[in-house]
Design a protein around this motif. Structure first.
Motif, PDB file in Angstrom:
ATOM      1  N   GLN A 189      18.630  87.878  71.621  1.00 57.36           N
ATOM      2  CA  GLN A 189      19.274  87.568  72.892  1.00 57.36           C
ATOM      3  C   GLN A 189      20.782  87.452  72.680  1.00 57.36           C
ATOM      4  O   GLN A 189      21.238  87.029  71.622  1.00 57.36           O
ATOM      5  CB  GLN A 189      18.742  86.244  73.459  1.00 57.36           C
ATOM      6  CG  GLN A 189      17.252  86.231  73.742  1.00 57.36           C
ATOM      7  CD  GLN A 189      16.890  87.108  74.922  1.00 57.36           C
ATOM      8  OE1 GLN A 189      17.563  87.101  75.948  1.00 57.36           O
ATOM      9  NE2 GLN A 189      15.815  87.862  74.780  1.00 57.36           N
ATOM     10  N   TYR A 190      21.543  87.844  73.710  1.00 58.81           N
ATOM     11  CA  TYR A 190      22.992  87.695  73.647  1.00 58.81           C
ATOM     12  C   TYR A 190      23.521  87.412  75.043  1.00 58.81           C
ATOM     13  O   TYR A 190      22.793  87.528  76.035  1.00 58.81           O
ATOM     14  CB  TYR A 190      23.668  88.931  73.037  1.00 58.81           C
ATOM     15  CG  TYR A 190      23.151  90.252  73.556  1.00 58.81           C
ATOM     16  CD1 TYR A 190      23.701  90.837  74.691  1.00 58.81           C
ATOM     17  CD2 TYR A 190      22.118  90.916  72.906  1.00 58.81           C
ATOM     18  CE1 TYR A 190      23.241  92.039  75.168  1.00 58.81           C
ATOM     19  CE2 TYR A 190      21.639  92.128  73.384  1.00 58.81           C
ATOM     20  CZ  TYR A 190      22.207  92.685  74.507  1.00 58.81           C
ATOM     21  OH  TYR A 190      21.730  93.886  74.985  1.00 58.81           O
ATOM     22  N   ALA A 191      24.775  87.016  75.130  1.00 57.30           N
ATOM     23  CA  ALA A 191      25.367  86.658  76.416  1.00 57.30           C
ATOM     24  C   ALA A 191      25.498  87.884  77.317  1.00 57.30           C
ATOM     25  O   ALA A 191      25.491  89.026  76.851  1.00 57.30           O
ATOM     26  CB  ALA A 191      26.733  86.011  76.205  1.00 57.30           C
ATOM     27  N   SER A 192      25.624  87.644  78.607  1.00 58.44           N
ATOM     28  CA  SER A 192      25.701  88.741  79.573  1.00 58.44           C
ATOM     29  C   SER A 192      27.008  89.513  79.480  1.00 58.44           C
ATOM     30  O   SER A 192      27.111  90.644  79.954  1.00 58.44           O
ATOM     31  CB  SER A 192      25.536  88.196  80.997  1.00 58.44           C
ATOM     32  OG  SER A 192      26.599  87.301  81.309  1.00 58.44           O
ATOM     33  N   LEU A 265      27.765  93.874  66.689  1.00 59.26           N
ATOM     34  CA  LEU A 265      26.677  93.612  67.629  1.00 59.26           C
ATOM     35  C   LEU A 265      26.817  94.530  68.842  1.00 59.26           C
ATOM     36  O   LEU A 265      27.909  95.069  69.094  1.00 59.26           O
ATOM     37  CB  LEU A 265      26.702  92.141  68.073  1.00 59.26           C
ATOM     38  CG  LEU A 265      26.341  91.124  66.980  1.00 59.26           C
ATOM     39  CD1 LEU A 265      26.711  89.708  67.419  1.00 59.26           C
ATOM     40  CD2 LEU A 265      24.860  91.198  66.646  1.00 59.26           C
ATOM     41  N   PRO A 266      25.750  94.729  69.616  1.00 61.57           N
ATOM     42  CA  PRO A 266      25.819  95.651  70.763  1.00 61.57           C
ATOM     43  C   PRO A 266      26.893  95.267  71.773  1.00 61.57           C
ATOM     44  O   PRO A 266      27.104  94.091  72.061  1.00 61.57           O
ATOM     45  CB  PRO A 266      24.408  95.522  71.376  1.00 61.57           C
ATOM     46  CG  PRO A 266      23.535  95.099  70.250  1.00 61.57           C
ATOM     47  CD  PRO A 266      24.393  94.190  69.412  1.00 61.57           C
ATOM     48  N   GLU A 267      27.581  96.274  72.280  1.00 57.08           N
ATOM     49  CA  GLU A 267      28.528  96.138  73.388  1.00 57.08           C
ATOM     50  C   GLU A 267      29.596  95.079  73.125  1.00 57.08           C
ATOM     51  O   GLU A 267      30.056  94.397  74.036  1.00 57.08           O
ATOM     52  CB  GLU A 267      27.765  95.824  74.678  1.00 57.08           C
ATOM     53  CG  GLU A 267      26.765  96.909  75.045  1.00 57.08           C
ATOM     54  CD  GLU A 267      25.957  96.567  76.291  1.00 57.08           C
ATOM     55  OE1 GLU A 267      26.157  95.463  76.834  1.00 57.08           O
ATOM     56  OE2 GLU A 267      25.143  97.396  76.710  1.00 57.08           O
ATOM     57  N   ARG A 270      29.656  88.894  70.286  1.00 56.60           N
ATOM     58  CA  ARG A 270      30.075  88.221  69.055  1.00 56.60           C
ATOM     59  C   ARG A 270      28.969  87.414  68.412  1.00 56.60           C
ATOM     60  O   ARG A 270      29.097  86.981  67.266  1.00 56.60           O
ATOM     61  CB  ARG A 270      31.282  87.318  69.360  1.00 56.60           C
ATOM     62  CG  ARG A 270      32.487  88.098  69.868  1.00 56.60           C
ATOM     63  CD  ARG A 270      33.558  87.194  70.444  1.00 56.60           C
ATOM     64  NE  ARG A 270      34.165  86.362  69.435  1.00 56.60           N
ATOM     65  CZ  ARG A 270      35.126  85.456  69.697  1.00 56.60           C
ATOM     66  NH1 ARG A 270      35.547  85.303  70.945  1.00 56.60           N
ATOM     67  NH2 ARG A 270      35.640  84.727  68.737  1.00 56.60           N
ATOM     68  N   ILE A 271      27.854  87.228  69.128  1.00 56.44           N
ATOM     69  CA  ILE A 271      26.745  86.468  68.586  1.00 56.44           C
ATOM     70  C   ILE A 271      25.443  86.897  69.259  1.00 56.44           C
ATOM     71  O   ILE A 271      25.432  87.249  70.445  1.00 56.44           O
ATOM     72  CB  ILE A 271      26.953  84.938  68.774  1.00 56.44           C
ATOM     73  CG1 ILE A 271      25.748  84.155  68.209  1.00 56.44           C
ATOM     74  CG2 ILE A 271      27.207  84.586  70.231  1.00 56.44           C
ATOM     75  CD1 ILE A 271      25.941  82.646  68.213  1.00 56.44           C
ATOM     76  N   ALA A 272      24.366  86.905  68.481  1.00 57.30           N
ATOM     77  CA  ALA A 272      23.012  87.147  69.000  1.00 57.30           C
ATOM     78  C   ALA A 272      22.074  86.177  68.286  1.00 57.30           C
ATOM     79  O   ALA A 272      22.316  85.786  67.142  1.00 57.30           O
ATOM     80  CB  ALA A 272      22.581  88.581  68.754  1.00 57.30           C
ATOM     81  N   ILE A 273      21.006  85.783  68.969  1.00 55.55           N
ATOM     82  CA  ILE A 273      20.038  84.843  68.395  1.00 55.55           C
ATOM     83  C   ILE A 273      18.629  85.324  68.702  1.00 55.55           C
ATOM     84  O   ILE A 273      18.332  85.750  69.818  1.00 55.55           O
ATOM     85  CB  ILE A 273      20.226  83.420  68.961  1.00 55.55           C
ATOM     86  CG1 ILE A 273      21.585  82.848  68.533  1.00 55.55           C
ATOM     87  CG2 ILE A 273      19.105  82.497  68.495  1.00 55.55           C
ATOM     88  CD1 ILE A 273      21.868  81.452  69.078  1.00 55.55           C
ATOM     89  N   GLU A 274      17.757  85.249  67.714  1.00 54.33           N
ATOM     90  CA  GLU A 274      16.328  85.454  67.893  1.00 54.33           C
ATOM     91  C   GLU A 274      15.618  84.220  67.361  1.00 54.33           C
ATOM     92  O   GLU A 274      16.180  83.476  66.541  1.00 54.33           O
ATOM     93  CB  GLU A 274      15.842  86.701  67.153  1.00 54.33           C
ATOM     94  CG  GLU A 274      15.982  86.595  65.639  1.00 54.33           C
ATOM     95  CD  GLU A 274      15.368  87.768  64.896  1.00 54.33           C
ATOM     96  OE1 GLU A 274      15.035  88.780  65.544  1.00 54.33           O
ATOM     97  OE2 GLU A 274      15.211  87.672  63.669  1.00 54.33           O
ATOM     98  N   CYS A 275      14.392  83.977  67.810  1.00 53.64           N
ATOM     99  CA  CYS A 275      13.688  82.788  67.338  1.00 53.64           C
ATOM    100  C   CYS A 275      12.188  82.932  67.459  1.00 53.64           C
ATOM    101  O   CYS A 275      11.679  83.831  68.141  1.00 53.64           O
ATOM    102  CB  CYS A 275      14.170  81.536  68.073  1.00 53.64           C
ATOM    103  SG  CYS A 275      13.709  81.451  69.809  1.00 53.64           S
TER     104      CYS A 275
END
Length: 298
Positions: A189-192, A265-267, A270-275
């Protein structure tokens, strides 16, 4: 590294993936994350390789841990399909199919288009008649072996109680949440949008992640494992301050965590998280799929 690894872990031949990232916290040279399954579950190794201390897959109780598969032949799409064919053969040897996969992890060369890999996974899973598209996380690797453009690993389940859902506001359809009995696998997941402040971007991302988890019938307190991918280790301190608001306060016990700096990271994010969420909620029924979630179709 492999010689040391074999002294400690190799004789058990677990499934394994190796990824080159750009940087690690505290300037570490190596970071190892792992899954342990409590004793009492049956354990089956598929295509164990004693020389390298790995297996193509390890079946531990209801979970199948798939090692990375890859090919150096052809362009990215061809390599992705070849890797998926290897995973499919491994699953068949374990008595399962691609429909049993709960989560795919794709490690893609920094110069390649991750959408090609996501498309290959989605099309093959649907072609095999799977009722759902599993969670997918894509990481841009700083380096892969010569000629290899993508490596694909995954987790599969022997449970029939599985469902892929997408929550309004989550990153996109390829980042579906896969619900397997009480366990929820949340893809990257990442910010919009890209924020001027990494703190603001992390805040929006964690709000989205919280919504995704709540829609699955769980909460942040049920999160057991988190992976953080950032494009600069210089942001690590600011990310931790925001992260602590969600996972180290309000009585929430911090989950196990790994954090790495990836190539990008895509587009421009600056940060992505999976869990992974180890909840106790039952699998979601068709009647519970409402305005805040939708089953992936077509």
């Amino acid at each position: 590294m492999s010689d040391v690894y074999k002294r400690y872990i190799g004789r058990y031949a677990p499934s394994r993936s190796d990824v080159v990232v750009r940087k690690l916290p505290i300037n570490a040279k190596i970071e190892v994350e792992s899954f342990a399954v409590k004793t009492g579950f049956p354990r089956l190794q598929v295509a164990a390789d004693a020389l390298h201390g790995t297996s193509s897959a390890v079946v531990a109780g209801p979970t199948i841990f798939l090692s990375s598969a890859s090919s150096s032949e052809g362009a990215l799409a061809a390599q992705a399909n070849a890797a998926l064919a290897q995973l499919e053969a491994t699953l068949k040897a374990a008595g399962k199919s691609l429909a049993s996969v709960s989560k795919f992890d794709a490690y893609v060369s920094a110069s390649e288009d991750p959408g090609v890999v996501v498309k290959a996974i989605t099309e093959l899973v649907k072609a095999r008649g799977a009722p759902r598209v599993p969670a997918i996380s894509v990481v841009f690797s700083a380096s892969l072996p010569d000629g290899i453009l993508v490596e694909i690993a995954g987790l599969a389940s022997s449970s029939a109680q599985t469902r892929a859902i997408q929550v309004d506001g989550s990153s996109d359809a390829s980042d579906a949440t896969t619900h397997v009995d009480g366990t929820v696998f949340v893809g990257g997941q990442y910010a919009s949008k890209v924020h001027a402040s990494i703190s603001d971007e992390t805040e929006e991302l964690l709000q989205t992640l919280s919504k995704v988890i709540e829609t699955s019938g769980n909460s942040l307190a049920d999160v057991a494992k988190v992976n953080i991918f950032m494009d600069s280790m210089g942001d690590y301190g600011d990310i931790n301050k925001v992260y602590a608001k969600y996972f180290a306060s309000n009585g929430v016990e911090p989950p196990a965590r790994a954090a790495v700096e990836v190539h990008h990271l895509p587009e421009g994010r600056r940060i992505a998280i999976e869990c992974i969420v180890a909840g106790t909620a039952p699998a979601i029924s068709d009647s519970e799929v409402g305005t805040h979630q939708k089953e992936l179709r077509n």
